[in-house]
Structure formats: C-alpha cells, structure tokens
Design a protein around this motif. Structure first.
Motif, PDB file in Angstrom:
ATOM      1  N   GLU A 333       0.865  -1.178   0.000  1.00 18.50           N
ATOM      2  CA  GLU A 333       0.000   0.000   0.000  1.00 18.50           C
ATOM      3  C   GLU A 333       0.902   1.227   0.000  1.00 18.50           C
ATOM      4  OE1 GLU A 333      -3.789   1.918   2.435  1.00 18.50           O
ATOM      5  OE2 GLU A 333      -2.316   0.694   3.498  1.00 18.50           O
ATOM      6  N   SER A 362      -1.581  -2.298 -10.012  1.00 13.47           N
ATOM      7  CA  SER A 362      -2.445  -2.503  -8.853  1.00 13.47           C
ATOM      8  C   SER A 362      -3.151  -3.843  -8.990  1.00 13.47           C
ATOM      9  CB  SER A 362      -3.496  -1.385  -8.753  1.00 13.47           C
ATOM     10  OG  SER A 362      -2.947  -0.206  -8.230  1.00 13.47           O
ATOM     11  N   HIS A 374      -8.482   1.008  -3.009  1.00 13.02           N
ATOM     12  CA  HIS A 374      -8.034   1.981  -4.009  1.00 13.02           C
ATOM     13  C   HIS A 374      -6.930   1.389  -4.882  1.00 13.02           C
ATOM     14  CE1 HIS A 374     -10.451   5.338  -2.823  1.00 13.02           C
ATOM     15  NE2 HIS A 374      -9.997   5.319  -1.589  1.00 13.02           N
ATOM     16  N   VAL A 375      -7.032   1.635  -6.184  1.00  9.16           N
ATOM     17  CA  VAL A 375      -6.028   1.218  -7.158  1.00  9.16           C
ATOM     18  C   VAL A 375      -5.541   2.444  -7.919  1.00  9.16           C
ATOM     19  CG1 VAL A 375      -6.968  -1.116  -7.395  1.00  9.16           C
ATOM     20  CG2 VAL A 375      -7.826   0.718  -8.877  1.00  9.16           C
ATOM     21  N   ILE A 376      -4.476   2.267  -8.684  1.00  7.09           N
ATOM     22  CA  ILE A 376      -3.859   3.400  -9.362  1.00  7.09           C
ATOM     23  C   ILE A 376      -4.823   4.097 -10.324  1.00  7.09           C
ATOM     24  CG2 ILE A 376      -2.862   1.990 -11.217  1.00  7.09           C
ATOM     25  CD1 ILE A 376      -0.391   3.867 -11.075  1.00  7.09           C
ATOM     26  N   ASP A 378      -7.773   4.822  -9.929  1.00  8.85           N
ATOM     27  CA  ASP A 378      -8.646   5.762  -9.221  1.00  8.85           C
ATOM     28  C   ASP A 378      -8.065   7.177  -9.209  1.00  8.85           C
ATOM     29  OD1 ASP A 378     -10.395   3.700  -8.582  1.00  8.85           O
ATOM     30  OD2 ASP A 378      -9.444   3.301  -6.649  1.00  8.85           O
ATOM     31  N   PRO A 391      -1.897  10.530  -3.802  1.00  4.67           N
ATOM     32  CA  PRO A 391      -2.706   9.313  -3.841  1.00  4.67           C
ATOM     33  C   PRO A 391      -2.197   8.251  -2.865  1.00  4.67           C
ATOM     34  CG  PRO A 391      -1.169   9.309  -5.666  1.00  4.67           C
ATOM     35  CD  PRO A 391      -1.031  10.653  -4.990  1.00  4.67           C
ATOM     36  N   TYR A 393      -2.773   4.172  -2.597  1.00  7.91           N
ATOM     37  CA  TYR A 393      -3.399   3.061  -3.309  1.00  7.91           C
ATOM     38  C   TYR A 393      -2.578   1.788  -3.140  1.00  7.91           C
ATOM     39  CZ  TYR A 393       0.141   3.963  -6.934  1.00  7.91           C
ATOM     40  OH  TYR A 393       1.331   4.139  -7.610  1.00  7.91           O
ATOM     41  N   TRP A 394      -3.204   0.659  -3.488  1.00  3.68           N
ATOM     42  CA  TRP A 394      -2.540  -0.636  -3.401  1.00  3.68           C
ATOM     43  C   TRP A 394      -1.876  -0.965  -4.734  1.00  3.68           C
ATOM     44  CZ3 TRP A 394      -1.935  -3.519   0.966  1.00  3.68           C
ATOM     45  CH2 TRP A 394      -2.676  -3.108   2.078  1.00  3.68           C
ATOM     46  N   SER A 395      -0.663  -1.421  -4.656  1.00  2.00           N
ATOM     47  CA  SER A 395       0.059  -1.826  -5.860  1.00  2.00           C
ATOM     48  C   SER A 395       0.247  -3.340  -5.860  1.00  2.00           C
ATOM     49  CB  SER A 395       1.414  -1.113  -5.940  1.00  2.00           C
ATOM     50  OG  SER A 395       2.216  -1.454  -4.831  1.00  2.00           O
TER      51      SER A 395
END
Length: 425
Positions: A333, A362, A374-376, A378, A391, A393-395
């Motif tokens: 994250e 992501s 949340h992903v990239i 978004d 941001p 987000y999860w990668s």
C-alpha cells in the motif's frame, strides 16, 4: 474450558419474544427435536446446526406458532443477559459498575453479570446502554473480544497489537469502519469468531440476529479455550499491525540479505530485516517524479490451501488462481507525493524499478474490486497522468523464490535504515 451454558427459566425467556412455556428446558433430545420442527429453519439453513445446539443447551426456545424466527434481531439487554450466564467465563479483575439507567428490571441482573465477566465496559457509555435497541455487529464484536481479553491476557494484548493493521473487510478499504470498533473487528475476524458477508462487508451497523447469536455462542466457547497464537489469521493481523507486513509469517524463508549480496553503495550496518524501520518513511527512489512511502505490505501465497492460506487471500486473489514458478504475490500500500504535474503510471513504475514493489500496477482481481480498495486507476486520467497529488493506493508485484530470477528486496529510507531481505534455502 468446559461447555458454557446458561440456566433457569429466565434464560429461556430471553430470546423468545416473551412467549415462553412454564417449566424447565426438558431433555436434550426433546429440545433437539423441537428445533427440527421449526417451520422456518429447514435443514439447509446456514445456521441450522448451531440453532439445534443452542436450543438443546437452553439458550433459545421457539415460538408457539412453531417458528424460531432466525432473522429476528436480538436486543442489547437480551444478549447481555445471555453473556452474563456463561458459567465458565471468569470475572474481570476490575469490572465496572452497572450505572445504566435504562435497563429493564428483568435484565438488570444479567447486565451486571455481563459487566462482571468483562463483556461490557460501562465507561464506554454515557449512563445508558440503550438496552431495548437491537445489538449491532460492531458492538457485538467489542463485547465478545472484551470477554476474550478477560479469559486470556494475550487476547487483550492482541486488541492492542492490531491498532494499525489491515482488516480484511470492505469497510476498512473504503474507510467507513468506525475507529472505536476497528480493533475488536480485527480480533473477531482473526479468530474466526466473526466474518464478512458475501458482499465483503463486516456489517458493523447491521443488527445481530437470533441465528447469528446461536452461532456466536458456540464459536465463543471454542475461541475462549484456544490460545491466540494458534490462530494464523490473528497472527497475521497482529504482525501487520505491529510491523506493517506479514512476510515473516507467509514467506519466512525471506531473511536479512547477507552482506555479500547487498549493493556496495549501501552501508551494511544500516541494513535491517525489520520492516518497521522503513514503514511510513520516505523511500529513496530511482527518479524524482514523486516521494514514496509504504504504509503496509501484504504477501499472499496463491498455492496455499485451507487453513494455510493467508487471511488476506480472499481480499486480493480470485479463488483458484495460482502464479507461475512458485512466486508469491506482493501487495504494497503506497502513499505518493507527486512532484511532476505530468507524472504518469509508467513513470510511477520507474520510481523503484522493482518487480516486487511496483507502483505502476495494482491488484486486478475481481476479489479486490469487491472489497473496494483503491487502485492506481482511481487517481489517473487521460494517458495515465496522475490527477491527484497525494494518492494512497494498493500496488501489485511478485515475491520470487525461483533462483534463476531471485533478487533481494531492498528499500533505502531517506532517514537512513535500509530494509533488505532475500529468500534463503
């Protein structure tokens, strides 16, 4: 721990809507047969076995019309009275005082007992329990885990350890889980005491039903006699809470990188395998497009089955999917501070040039989409350019075990420490 039971006609009356016969419970066989006759509890009902057991033990009795009403809500007064009658639950060392002004007369003794046994902390309320209101699942989680903390001090420690953990529930990923309930929800889920619904929601605001209570009574008795360390999921939640990652549990072969395999540009005295040293710290990047921090780092083994699976498996991985060449999934994250107004996702990938921690990708599973993390995408617009400066987000990346492609995972913080681990034989 012995089987936890309640006794007396009052206990029977608690969850029958006030419609109760006169006399005792009767034999276990009679109670079990009564359950089987409930018109609204077919053998295929998800809680049929638990309802059968709860009726047999005297926790419940059906209604005069032959129904059990499994979906009917349970009030706080009713649940407190049941918990207060768990005979093998020890008393708390410093219980509060029943100063509630809204508890009906019939429930006062039960509520006081539930307080004595550590389930309810009066200081968490403002003098009123709202006793006649339906008990919601978030509050239920608090009551039950408080009871566990009374049984075993390590459960109390677990409630502290999970403060900063990642909870495998949609409310966590969407930011709607109430802070005061987060720790209890984590421990309840880590022990299997409670879980998410099919919609991936824990349902903290949903009312607790008679069927759920029947299940929870049995589960609580089991968890209360089990050491917290025996729950793999709880161990993961505690580790993530304390360190930011579950790598030591899911991929224990990854150890501190030996000196001869660390970049000569890195001072080895600064190298550590303690992720807390770099968690939420500014990581030195290969390019200057953005500053980068890692808030959490989740590892998932897609080959694991059953109880060996990570508690995070259903969050990130679709059922049945496996990676090639023995690799594990790596889900960091990330928190970025974008400096370049035109930075795109490809440039995000160049920040670390890492197959394990790759800010460009992501999670793409249906599972993760259902949890609402949340992903990239978004935070990017046309041509993948970031539309947000900060941001989170999860990668997605890969943690390799194949010796042909194996390399260390190294993160150098601007503050000094270098986190570096590599798979060992």
């Amino acid at each position: 721990m012995k089987k936890m039971i309640i006794s007396g006609v009052t206990a029977l009356a608690l969850l029958t809507g006030g419609v109760v016969g006169v006399g005792g419970v009767g034999s276990s066989v009679e109670a079990a047969q009564a359950t089987l006759k409930f018109k609204d509890v077919p053998s295929t009902h998800w809680a049929a076995a638990a309802i059968n057991s709860a009726v047999e033990q005297g926790y419940f009795k059906g209604y005069t019309d032959g129904t059990f009403k499994p979906s009917s809500p349970v009030t706080k007064a009713e649940m407190a009275s049941i918990l207060g009658r768990l005979s093998d639950q020890p008393n708390a060392s410093s219980p509060g005082i029943n100063n509630f002004t809204d508890v009906p007369e019939w429930a006062k003794g039960g509520v006081s007992s539930a307080i004595q046994k550590g389930f309810i902390n009066p200081t968490s309320y403002q003098g009123k329990l709202d006793a006649k209101a339906s008990l919601k699942r978030g509050e239920m989680a608090i009551w039950l885990t408080s009871g566990l903390a009374t049984v075993d001090l390590d459960y109390k420690q677990a409630l502290s350890d999970v403060t900063n953990t990642v909870i495998p529930a949609k409310e966590y990923f969407t930011g709607t889980l109430i802070t005061s309930q987060k720790n209890a929800v984590a421990v309840a889920m880590g022990t299997g005491l409670m879980s998410v619904y099919n919609d991936k929601m824990f349902g903290a605001d949903r009312t607790t039903t008679r069927a759920e209570v029947a299940v929870l009574i049995a589960r609580y008795a089991t968890v209360a006699k089990t050491k917290p360390s025996n729950y793999k999921g709880l161990n993961e939640l505690r580790q993530v809470g304390l360190t930011g990652t579950n790598i030591n549990i899911i991929a224990p072969k990854y150890k501190k990188t030996p000196e001869n395999k660390v970049s000569p540009n890195v001072e080895y005295s600064e190298v550590t395998d303690d992720f807390t040293k770099v968690r939420n710290k500014n990581i030195i990047t290969d390019t200057q497009h953005a500053d980068l921090k890692i808030k959490n780092w989740i590892i998932v083994n897609t080959f694991a089955k059953g109880t060996e699976r990570s508690i995070y498996y259903p969050v990130f991985v679709d059922e049945g999917f496996t990676l090639l060449r023995g690799a594990y999934y790596s889900f960091p994250e990330l928190e970025l501070n974008v400096k370049n107004n035109n930075m795109n996702r490809l440039q995000a990938g160049s920040l670390l040039n890492s197959a394990t921690i790759n800010p460009m990708n992501s999670p793409t599973s249906d599972a993760f989409a259902a949890y609402g993390g949340h992903v990239i995408n978004d935070f990017t617009k046309n041509r993948g350019v970031f539309a947000v400066k900060n941001p989170v987000y999860w990668s997605r990346g890969l943690l390799h075990f194949d010796k042909e492609i194996l390399s260390d995972v190294s993160l150098v913080s601007k503050e000094g420490p270098t986190y570096s681990v590599i798979a060992t034989d």
